[in-house]
Motif scaffolding. Structure first.
Motif, mmCIF file in Angstrom:
data_model
loop_
_atom_site.group_PDB
_atom_site.id
_atom_site.type_symbol
_atom_site.label_atom_id
_atom_site.label_comp_id
_atom_site.label_asym_id
_atom_site.label_seq_id
_atom_site.Cartn_x
_atom_site.Cartn_y
_atom_site.Cartn_z
ATOM 1 N N PRO A 406 45.018 48.878 47.159
ATOM 2 C CA PRO A 406 46.436 48.589 47.421
ATOM 3 C C PRO A 406 46.904 47.341 46.675
ATOM 4 O O PRO A 406 46.109 46.671 46.007
ATOM 5 C CB PRO A 406 46.478 48.371 48.940
ATOM 6 N N ALA A 407 48.191 47.022 46.812
ATOM 7 C CA ALA A 407 48.812 45.908 46.069
ATOM 8 C C ALA A 407 48.050 44.605 46.266
ATOM 9 O O ALA A 407 47.702 44.248 47.399
ATOM 10 C CB ALA A 407 50.259 45.738 46.523
ATOM 11 N N PHE A 408 47.790 43.895 45.158
ATOM 12 C CA PHE A 408 47.099 42.607 45.269
ATOM 13 C C PHE A 408 48.114 41.472 45.385
ATOM 14 O O PHE A 408 49.320 41.671 45.246
ATOM 15 C CB PHE A 408 46.116 42.402 44.114
ATOM 16 N N LYS A 409 47.581 40.268 45.672
ATOM 17 C CA LYS A 409 48.446 39.102 45.883
ATOM 18 C C LYS A 409 49.028 38.617 44.545
ATOM 19 O O LYS A 409 48.349 38.689 43.508
ATOM 20 C CB LYS A 409 47.634 37.955 46.489
ATOM 21 N N ILE A 410 50.227 38.078 44.594
ATOM 22 C CA ILE A 410 50.821 37.480 43.401
ATOM 23 C C ILE A 410 49.889 36.364 42.915
ATOM 24 O O ILE A 410 49.445 35.540 43.710
ATOM 25 C CB ILE A 410 52.231 36.939 43.712
ATOM 26 N N GLY A 411 49.565 36.385 41.633
ATOM 27 C CA GLY A 411 48.703 35.350 41.058
ATOM 28 C C GLY A 411 47.222 35.672 41.096
ATOM 29 O O GLY A 411 46.430 35.040 40.397
ATOM 30 N N GLU A 412 46.835 36.701 41.872
ATOM 31 C CA GLU A 412 45.407 36.984 42.080
ATOM 32 C C GLU A 412 44.676 37.356 40.791
ATOM 33 O O GLU A 412 43.524 36.991 40.591
ATOM 34 C CB GLU A 412 45.284 38.128 43.099
ATOM 35 N N LYS A 413 45.346 38.117 39.907
ATOM 36 C CA LYS A 413 44.660 38.593 38.699
ATOM 37 C C LYS A 413 45.254 38.035 37.414
ATOM 38 O O LYS A 413 44.815 38.402 36.321
ATOM 39 C CB LYS A 413 44.706 40.127 38.645
ATOM 40 N N SER A 414 46.247 37.156 37.527
ATOM 41 C CA SER A 414 46.943 36.758 36.299
ATOM 42 C C SER A 414 46.090 35.889 35.377
ATOM 43 O O SER A 414 46.365 35.790 34.200
ATOM 44 C CB SER A 414 48.298 36.105 36.606
ATOM 45 N N ALA A 415 45.024 35.280 35.898
ATOM 46 C CA ALA A 415 44.191 34.434 35.036
ATOM 47 C C ALA A 415 43.156 35.251 34.267
ATOM 48 O O ALA A 415 42.514 34.744 33.357
ATOM 49 C CB ALA A 415 43.493 33.358 35.865
ATOM 50 N N ASP A 416 42.979 36.527 34.639
ATOM 51 C CA ASP A 416 41.926 37.330 34.011
ATOM 52 C C ASP A 416 42.507 38.641 33.483
ATOM 53 O O ASP A 416 42.585 39.628 34.212
ATOM 54 C CB ASP A 416 40.818 37.606 35.038
ATOM 55 N N PRO A 417 42.917 38.653 32.203
ATOM 56 C CA PRO A 417 43.558 39.855 31.652
ATOM 57 C C PRO A 417 42.714 41.118 31.827
ATOM 58 O O PRO A 417 43.254 42.174 32.159
ATOM 59 C CB PRO A 417 43.717 39.524 30.170
ATOM 60 N N LEU A 418 41.418 41.021 31.660
ATOM 61 C CA LEU A 418 40.590 42.227 31.728
ATOM 62 C C LEU A 418 40.624 42.844 33.132
ATOM 63 O O LEU A 418 40.727 44.065 33.283
ATOM 64 C CB LEU A 418 39.142 41.901 31.310
ATOM 65 N N GLN A 419 40.575 42.018 34.173
ATOM 66 C CA GLN A 419 40.668 42.531 35.545
ATOM 67 C C GLN A 419 42.002 43.218 35.776
ATOM 68 O O GLN A 419 42.084 44.258 36.434
ATOM 69 C CB GLN A 419 40.472 41.396 36.561
ATOM 70 N N MET A 420 43.062 42.629 35.221
ATOM 71 C CA MET A 420 44.389 43.241 35.335
ATOM 72 C C MET A 420 44.395 44.598 34.635
ATOM 73 O O MET A 420 44.880 45.583 35.178
ATOM 74 C CB MET A 420 45.425 42.315 34.688
ATOM 75 N N TYR A 421 43.802 44.674 33.443
ATOM 76 C CA TYR A 421 43.791 45.929 32.679
ATOM 77 C C TYR A 421 43.039 47.025 33.451
ATOM 78 O O TYR A 421 43.414 48.189 33.432
ATOM 79 C CB TYR A 421 43.129 45.732 31.299
#
Lengths: 485, 95
Positions: A406-421
């Motif tokens: 489900p939806a993650f927290k704002i800021g949770e993945k923004s430091a790691d592009p690969l996790q976001m991808y």
């Protein structure tokens, strides 16, 4: 009056019987936006004055009996669609002053039907992202929990429908940008077959993957809006000239004997338990409706994200070359040398994620690396397409989760592009293979966050996908739940 | 294959992007991270596989070459950061 809570098909009968007017409806929608958008931030710009004029015109049309499926319906449009005379920013500083002199074909089509455009919705900058956090205009919040992302890149188009700030919206989907936010915001989003809907006037991200689609409160509305958007357009050379069926007529509720393929590669260890439980239950529900469940394999699934992050940035690096401070958009001030002006303009106009993708794409296409990256990715793209061809010999549709969690927290993945991808892992293959796909609500996590079910179909068989989604939806009531916002 | 800072500068020039020192460093790390993941494609044998550029086969889309109304030069220039005499204006290219 609370008219903003209703669907297109519910409103159609109320408008046509003159029980309500488009002016009343549009006023309710604009009021809802006014009350809620300070916190959600679904919109980059509102078009309240134009909307009221369009609503008055729609009421006149209805009174004269000249009624199309979208006449008088308030619709929000992702800020990637060119809208004549209205700011179109792509949520980028680069286009923060861009006013297109023409309408995208999709926009022209809904305007011809008399739809009322209420505003332009927030998105990841140039549609590059999965969370709407890369917008120059700040992140959009998920109406189910405003500390969380709505998904992306069509995050504002999803949140605006989920929060009843419009009746339906237009999105675009390059690697899941309609289906992923639809899943995370608990609404319906469909990516049609590549070529089904014109891309003319949509700011291009990755041209071989981009596709326009409807984002709605239920499947019947998706069928209505898809019908309005579909069809051949001579202005888009990749638009396919084939017949558009009456999608609504195909929503019979009957899926007896329909073969639904379950790819084992989409049910991986470590998947979120709530997602796994909800999707497994959905498959049982569809079987109970008479569908036949078939185990299938899509063996190259694990390579899809890698293929996508070569092809999409490569195409983007080429498409975004046009933003050079000459024809439109931002230009760096006070420079007397051309190349320096280009470089400074682009440095100032683009955000971090867009720069990252332009760099990745330029690298993948550059001399000496083309074969190792771009050509290799195109070959593996063939293998992924072939997987689907083989699978569809044994089934009519394929059912998977839309997103692994489900939806993650704002800021949770923004430091790691690969996790976001990697959060796009279940939606990307559909774009690579050009298939139609939909996400429909199929449950909630323990924490009350929406979960989406993805249904994929064969090329140009949107009708079968919609039929299956509709039969499932009518047997459940997930789509009727609203965020307490 | 690891990208070095020198390579990043070269690619940034090709992409017409000015990068700060901090951005270059950040991008070197990010790109190596993503390309490291993408290297998994090398596991697959693809010598005899045809590449796909478009998933839905389409041949050239031809149409009649006829004039039609479109927006005017004035409208075309309406978003230009700088223009003069019906043209886009840019910094001097030729000395």
């Amino acid at each position: 009056m609370g008219l903003e809570n209703l669907t297109i098909h519910e409103l159609r009968s109320k408008l046509d019987s003159k029980e309500v007017s488009s002016v009343e409806l549009t006023r309710d929608v604009l009021n809802r936006i006014k009350v809620t958008d300070g916190e959600i931030n679904s919109f980059v710009s509102l078009t309240a004055d134009e909307a009221m004029l369009a609503a008055e015109a729609a009421d006149k049309r209805i009174a004269s009996g000249d009624i199309a499926p979208l006449t008088g319906i308030p619709i929000a449009v992702k800020d990637i669609f060119c809208t004549k005379g209205l700011l179109t920013t792509c949520s980028s500083k680069m286009l923060s002053n861009f006013i297109p002199p023409y309408d995208a074909t999709s926009v022209a089509k809904i305007k011809e039907e008399g739809a009322v455009i209420v505003g332009k919705t927030n998105m990841d900058e140039f549609a590059m992202g999965s969370s709407t956090e890369t917008s120059f205009y700040g992140p959009t919040k998920n109406p189910w929990d405003t500390s969380r992302i709505p998904g992306g890149s069509s995050g504002g188009s999803a949140s605006s429908v989920a929060a009843d700030q419009c009746i339906a919206s237009l999105g675009t989907d390059t690697g899941g940008s309609i289906r992923q936010p639809a899943a995370l915001c608990g609404m319906v989003g469909m990516k049609p077959t590549y070529g089904r809907v014109s891309r003319y006037g949509v700011v291009a991200f990755a041209s071989s993957l981009d596709q326009v689609g409807p984002m709605t409160k239920d499947v019947e509305d998706a069928a209505i809006l898809l019908g309005a958007l579909s069809g051949h357009d001579p202005l888009d050379s990749t638009s396919i000239n084939c017949e558009v069926p009456d999608y609504r007529e195909m929503l019979t509720g009957d899926i007896k004997g329909l073969k639904i393929g379950i790819p084992k590669e989409y049910f991986i260890d470590g998947m979120d338990e709530d997602v796994s439980r909800s999707v497994t239950k959905s498959i049982e529900d569809m079987a109970a409706l008479g569908a036949e469940v078939v185990d299938i394999s899509l063996p190259h699934t694990e390579y899809a994200v890698a293929v996508y992050y070569i092809i999409a940035p490569a195409e983007a690096s080429s498409n975004l070359a046009r933003f050079d401070g000459v024809k439109y958009g931002h230009r760096a001030e006070g420079l007397t040398e051309l190349i320096e002006m280009y470089k400074k303009t682009r440095a100032q106009g683009f955000g971090d994620e867009v720069k990252r993708r332009i760099m990745l794409g330029t690298y993948a296409l550059s001399s000496g690396y083309y074969d190792a990256y771009y050509l290799k990715a195109q070959k593996v793209r063939s293998l992924i397409s072939d997987d689907f061809k083989k699978a569809f010999e044994r089934c009519d549709i394929i059912v998977t989760p839309t997103v692994p969690s489900p939806a993650f927290k704002i800021g949770e993945k923004s430091a790691d592009p690969l996790q976001m991808y990697l959060s796009d892992i279940f939606t990307i293959s559909c774009n690579l293979a050009g298939l139609p796909g939909i996400s429909v609500p199929c449950g909630f996590s323990e924490g009350g966050l929406p979960i989406g079910l993805q249904i994929l179909g064969k090329h140009f068989e949107e009708g079968t996908v919609l039929k299956a989604a509709h039969a499932y939806e009518q047997a459940t009531d997930w789509h009727k739940r609203k965020p307490k916002f | 294959m690891k990208i070095q800072a020198e390579e990043i500068r070269k690619v940034a020039h090709l992409a017409r992007l000015e990068l700060s020192e901090k951005e270059s460093q950040q991008l070197t790390g990010d790109m190596n991270n993503v390309l490291g993941y993408i290297d998994k494609l090398a596991e697959l044998e693809t010598e005899n596989v045809e590449p796909t550029s478009h998933a839905v086969p389409a041949t050239n889309a031809f149409r009649e070459d006829i004039c039609r109304d479109f927006f005017s030069a004035e409208e075309g220039l309406s978003n230009a950061p700088d223009s003069e005499d019906g043209s886009f204006k840019v910094p001097k290219v030729i000395e």
